[in-house]
Design an enzyme around this catalytic site. Sequence first.
Site, short mmCIF file in Angstrom:
data_model
loop_
_atom_site.label_atom_id
_atom_site.label_comp_id
_atom_site.label_asym_id
_atom_site.label_seq_id
_atom_site.Cartn_x
_atom_site.Cartn_y
_atom_site.Cartn_z
N LYS A 122 30.47 68.33 4.23
CA LYS A 122 30.36 67.33 3.17
C LYS A 122 29.83 65.99 3.67
O LYS A 122 29.17 65.27 2.94
CB LYS A 122 31.70 67.13 2.46
CG LYS A 122 32.07 68.33 1.60
CD LYS A 122 33.08 67.98 0.54
CE LYS A 122 33.20 69.13 -0.44
NZ LYS A 122 34.14 68.87 -1.52
N LYS A 206 28.30 78.33 -0.04
CA LYS A 206 29.17 78.72 -1.15
C LYS A 206 28.76 78.03 -2.45
O LYS A 206 28.16 76.96 -2.42
CB LYS A 206 30.63 78.40 -0.81
CG LYS A 206 31.03 76.97 -1.02
CD LYS A 206 32.55 76.83 -0.95
CE LYS A 206 32.98 75.47 -1.47
NZ LYS A 206 32.94 75.32 -2.92
N LYS A 209 30.81 72.92 -7.06
CA LYS A 209 30.66 71.98 -8.17
C LYS A 209 29.71 70.86 -7.78
O LYS A 209 28.98 70.34 -8.61
CB LYS A 209 32.01 71.32 -8.47
CG LYS A 209 32.96 72.17 -9.21
CD LYS A 209 34.10 71.29 -9.73
CE LYS A 209 35.43 71.75 -9.18
NZ LYS A 209 35.89 70.95 -8.06
P1 ATP Z 1 33.42 70.53 -4.50
O1 ATP Z 1 32.01 70.95 -4.24
O2 ATP Z 1 33.55 69.23 -5.25
O3 ATP Z 1 34.31 70.62 -3.29
P2 ATP Z 1 34.35 73.12 -5.29
O4 ATP Z 1 33.45 73.96 -6.11
O5 ATP Z 1 34.46 73.42 -3.84
O6 ATP Z 1 33.97 71.60 -5.54
P3 ATP Z 1 37.18 72.57 -5.41
O7 ATP Z 1 37.78 71.74 -6.49
O8 ATP Z 1 36.96 71.95 -4.07
O9 ATP Z 1 35.79 73.17 -5.95
O10 ATP Z 1 38.04 73.89 -5.21
C1 ATP Z 1 38.84 74.44 -6.25
C2 ATP Z 1 39.22 75.87 -5.91
O11 ATP Z 1 38.08 76.72 -6.06
C3 ATP Z 1 39.70 76.06 -4.47
O12 ATP Z 1 40.76 76.98 -4.47
C4 ATP Z 1 38.50 76.64 -3.77
O13 ATP Z 1 38.86 77.43 -2.66
C5 ATP Z 1 37.92 77.50 -4.88
N1 ATP Z 1 36.49 77.71 -4.68
C6 ATP Z 1 35.55 76.74 -4.59
N2 ATP Z 1 34.33 77.27 -4.43
C7 ATP Z 1 34.51 78.63 -4.38
C8 ATP Z 1 33.62 79.73 -4.21
N3 ATP Z 1 32.32 79.52 -4.07
N4 ATP Z 1 34.13 80.98 -4.24
C9 ATP Z 1 35.46 81.18 -4.40
N5 ATP Z 1 36.36 80.18 -4.55
C10 ATP Z 1 35.88 78.91 -4.54
MG MG Z 2 35.59 72.17 -2.55
#
Ligand code: ATP
Ligand code: MG
Length: 344
Positions: A122, A206, A209
């Site tokens: 990040k 991965k 968001k």
């Molecule tokens: P950001 O990019 O802002 O970190 P994010 O998509 O990683 O957003 P988070 O809010 O950090 O989302 O994570 C929320 C939940 O979703 C966590 O349990 C994380 O492990 C899960 N998660 C995030 N991305 C994935 C993915 N690509 N596949 C499976 N689980 C995911």
């Molecule tokens: Mg995340």
Amino acid sequence: MTDTTPTYSGPMRVFSGVQPTGNLHLGNYLGALKKFADLQKAGHDCLFCVVDLHAITLPVEKGALVSQTRQIAAAFMAAGVDPAKSVIFPQSAVLAHAELAWIFNCVARMGWVERMTQFKDKAGKDAERASVGLFTYPVLQAADILAYKATHVPVGEDQKQHLELSRDIAERFNREYGAPGFFPLPEPMIQGPGARIMSLKDGTKKMSKSDPSDLSRINLIDDADAIANKIKRAKTDAEPIPGTVEGLEGRPEVANLVGIYAALSGQTATSVLAEFEGKGFGAFKPALAEVTVAHLAPITARYRELLADPEGIDRVLADGAERARAVSEPVMQDVRRTVGFWGA
Ligand code: ATP
Ligand code: MG
């Protein structure tokens, strides 16, 4: 759920958090939200938190936190979390998180936190300019979990390393302060073909968001046309679908699409491959779009309905904050006493 550690006995408490940082996507749903609903249905004591303190570790658009917090709470409910049974609340409304994070900042070692790969991803090339909060993010995450003495944490695979750190912090606190067993060592619950969904544009990254490209992810709010269009434009290669899982090696984008199909249709990758062996993406992609839309449509519809009533969401969050405080405050009283602060 079958992914609890069989050796764990004693009452279970489930905690997990999602950041209000943008559009929830299929990865969040399969890696986290779907499991939340399953754990609640299994009758566990659950707390699900909108982690807004985590969200401000990176720049946030002015005024966006409130609506994004409501969106995450609505998504929890749309995915099947019932606020009468589980506690849904915003992190910043419960002061225990920030207080315990400070104490844990003094328990965790620099070397432990420096190993965290999420910070490296990040912060990017310019780590010197990243916030200190982004660096100590996983320490706050340990506080989130342990302020409730939670024992089980359903998360996606990307959070595995942070959960290991939480266990190290709990273990060191218990030892340093001569309080064996004070904090449980929280168990990650990471399982299933949906535990790591990759970007539709790059099978080695991965789905996130915070990815600037909307085409990289399927959002929970996307309609059927948007989903079909994103799947159509998803990166693949020129080879046909292989017949075995070994044939997916070195083809991360294809492996990801097959994994999504398997997770949403409740099959194994092997059976998906048996069905599509030798076919091209012209056949596979429309089938994948159909499965995705069929699975997400009722969730999306419920999500939109809930979002239309922000006051209703606010009532859920306020009630959840009160219930979360009632659980964490006695824990914090014991923490203050254990550390040895004046007046505790
Ligand atoms: P950001 O990019 O802002 O970190 P994010 O998509 O990683 O957003 P988070 O809010 O950090 O989302 O994570 C929320 C939940 O979703 C966590 O349990 C994380 O492990 C899960 N998660 C995030 N991305 C994935 C993915 N690509 N596949 C499976 N689980 C995911
Ligand atoms: Mg995340």
